[in-house]
Design a protein around this motif. Structure first.
Motif, PDB file in Angstrom:
ATOM      1  N   MET A  49       0.833  -1.207   0.000  1.00 51.87           N
ATOM      2  CA  MET A  49       0.000   0.000   0.000  1.00 51.87           C
ATOM      3  C   MET A  49       0.868   1.258   0.000  1.00 51.87           C
ATOM      4  SD  MET A  49      -3.199  -0.883   2.521  1.00 51.87           S
ATOM      5  CE  MET A  49      -3.741   0.811   2.469  1.00 51.87           C
ATOM      6  N   GLN A  50       1.899   1.249   0.788  1.00 51.60           N
ATOM      7  CA  GLN A  50       2.809   2.391   0.874  1.00 51.60           C
ATOM      8  C   GLN A  50       3.494   2.616  -0.480  1.00 51.60           C
ATOM      9  OE1 GLN A  50       6.046   1.777   3.608  1.00 51.60           O
ATOM     10  NE2 GLN A  50       6.329   3.983   3.943  1.00 51.60           N
ATOM     11  N   TYR A  51       3.915   1.536  -1.100  1.00 50.34           N
ATOM     12  CA  TYR A  51       4.579   1.638  -2.397  1.00 50.34           C
ATOM     13  C   TYR A  51       3.615   2.194  -3.450  1.00 50.34           C
ATOM     14  CZ  TYR A  51       7.342   0.382  -6.489  1.00 50.34           C
ATOM     15  OH  TYR A  51       8.048   0.425  -7.660  1.00 50.34           O
ATOM     16  N   VAL A  52       2.384   1.675  -3.469  1.00 52.23           N
ATOM     17  CA  VAL A  52       1.388   2.147  -4.439  1.00 52.23           C
ATOM     18  C   VAL A  52       1.071   3.620  -4.193  1.00 52.23           C
ATOM     19  CG1 VAL A  52      -1.035   1.903  -5.151  1.00 52.23           C
ATOM     20  CG2 VAL A  52       0.407  -0.125  -4.924  1.00 52.23           C
ATOM     21  N   GLN A  73       7.716   0.035 -16.217  1.00 49.52           N
ATOM     22  CA  GLN A  73       7.745  -1.426 -16.275  1.00 49.52           C
ATOM     23  C   GLN A  73       8.386  -2.014 -15.019  1.00 49.52           C
ATOM     24  OE1 GLN A  73       6.161  -3.263 -18.690  1.00 49.52           O
ATOM     25  NE2 GLN A  73       6.590  -4.933 -17.267  1.00 49.52           N
ATOM     26  N   ARG A  74       9.470  -1.401 -14.542  1.00 48.83           N
ATOM     27  CA  ARG A  74      10.107  -1.896 -13.319  1.00 48.83           C
ATOM     28  C   ARG A  74       9.141  -1.829 -12.139  1.00 48.83           C
ATOM     29  NH1 ARG A  74      14.528   0.839 -15.514  1.00 48.83           N
ATOM     30  NH2 ARG A  74      14.113   2.681 -14.227  1.00 48.83           N
ATOM     31  N   ARG A  75       8.395  -0.761 -12.066  1.00 50.31           N
ATOM     32  CA  ARG A  75       7.416  -0.630 -10.974  1.00 50.31           C
ATOM     33  C   ARG A  75       6.310  -1.678 -11.088  1.00 50.31           C
ATOM     34  NH1 ARG A  75       6.908   5.562  -9.031  1.00 50.31           N
ATOM     35  NH2 ARG A  75       9.146   5.943  -9.005  1.00 50.31           N
ATOM     36  N   LEU A  76       5.858  -1.892 -12.306  1.00 49.59           N
ATOM     37  CA  LEU A  76       4.828  -2.927 -12.501  1.00 49.59           C
ATOM     38  C   LEU A  76       5.375  -4.311 -12.143  1.00 49.59           C
ATOM     39  CD1 LEU A  76       3.057  -1.826 -15.815  1.00 49.59           C
ATOM     40  CD2 LEU A  76       2.200  -1.641 -13.463  1.00 49.59           C
ATOM     41  N   ASN A  77       6.602  -4.582 -12.545  1.00 46.54           N
ATOM     42  CA  ASN A  77       7.234  -5.866 -12.208  1.00 46.54           C
ATOM     43  C   ASN A  77       7.390  -6.011 -10.694  1.00 46.54           C
ATOM     44  OD1 ASN A  77       7.433  -6.591 -14.891  1.00 46.54           O
ATOM     45  ND2 ASN A  77       9.569  -5.954 -15.100  1.00 46.54           N
ATOM     46  N   PHE A  78       7.777  -4.929 -10.061  1.00 47.79           N
ATOM     47  CA  PHE A  78       7.937  -4.977  -8.610  1.00 47.79           C
ATOM     48  C   PHE A  78       6.585  -5.228  -7.935  1.00 47.79           C
ATOM     49  CE2 PHE A  78       8.373  -2.979  -4.373  1.00 47.79           C
ATOM     50  CZ  PHE A  78       9.380  -3.793  -3.880  1.00 47.79           C
ATOM     51  N   LEU A  79       5.540  -4.561  -8.409  1.00 47.62           N
ATOM     52  CA  LEU A  79       4.199  -4.795  -7.847  1.00 47.62           C
ATOM     53  C   LEU A  79       3.767  -6.251  -8.066  1.00 47.62           C
ATOM     54  CD1 LEU A  79       2.277  -1.517  -8.755  1.00 47.62           C
ATOM     55  CD2 LEU A  79       2.819  -2.380  -6.464  1.00 47.62           C
ATOM     56  N   GLU A  80       4.121  -6.793  -9.217  1.00 47.13           N
ATOM     57  CA  GLU A  80       3.801  -8.199  -9.493  1.00 47.13           C
ATOM     58  C   GLU A  80       4.529  -9.113  -8.502  1.00 47.13           C
ATOM     59  OE1 GLU A  80       4.716 -11.288 -13.065  1.00 47.13           O
ATOM     60  OE2 GLU A  80       3.957  -9.310 -13.662  1.00 47.13           O
ATOM     61  N   GLN A  81       5.787  -8.796  -8.219  1.00 43.74           N
ATOM     62  CA  GLN A  81       6.551  -9.577  -7.245  1.00 43.74           C
ATOM     63  C   GLN A  81       5.940  -9.451  -5.844  1.00 43.74           C
ATOM     64  OE1 GLN A  81       9.031 -11.767  -7.900  1.00 43.74           O
ATOM     65  NE2 GLN A  81       8.492 -11.299 -10.019  1.00 43.74           N
TER      66      GLN A  81
END
Length: 156
Positions: A49-52, A73-81
């Motif tokens: 939540m904090q990251y989003v 893309q890196r942020r989306l990948n990180f959220l996926e992880q």
């Protein structure tokens, strides 16, 4: 021999009590593990939540300006992880909760076993007491009968 049987219950009762206590400790330890798993899950949720929110704030700060596609893309990948980590943590928690139920069942089984041994011991005590009382009554009856017979033979 009956007294000897009775003495044999004490080791069984002790062993049953130890098993019950061990099962209770295992159950309590499992409760603690579940609490830790829940805490870890909440920490992951909070981090996501904090990251989003931070990501959203950065988007708002740019005021609609273009975002670097690689960074996006890196942020989306990180959220996926993070989502994968959350799913894994939820599965871990579910496994721990199943183990908690197993520990609870093992404790209940150990408890029932201990209570059964206690009940058998109690029943044996009652049976032995009843048998002693009957023997004592027979002896008293025999003494009373002998006195009565003597009193009938020798009235004086």
């Amino acid at each position: 021999m009956a007294a000897r049987k009775h003495r044999n219950w004490a080791p069984l009762q002790t062993l049953a009590k130890q098993r019950e206590e061990q099962a209770m400790q295992a159950w309590q330890q499992q409760k603690n593990r579940i609490q830790q798993q829940r805490q870890q899950l909440e920490e992951l949720r909070g981090y996501k939540m904090q990251y989003v929110e931070q990501h959203q704030q950065q988007l708002n700060d740019k005021n609609g300006a273009c975002f670097d596609p690689d960074q996006w893309q890196r942020r989306l990948n990180f959220l996926e992880q993070l989502d994968k980590a959350l799913a894994w943590q939820r599965n871990q928690l579910a496994d721990e909760e199943r183990r908690l139920q197993q520990c609870r069942q093992q404790w209940q089984e150990a408890r029932r076993h201990g209570l059964s041994i206690d009940e058998l011991s109690r029943q044996q005590n009652v049976a032995e007491r009843t048998q002693r009382d009957k023997k004592e009554q027979q002896v008293l009856d025999e003494i009373a009968t002998q006195r009565f017979v003597r009193s009938q033979r020798d009235p004086f």
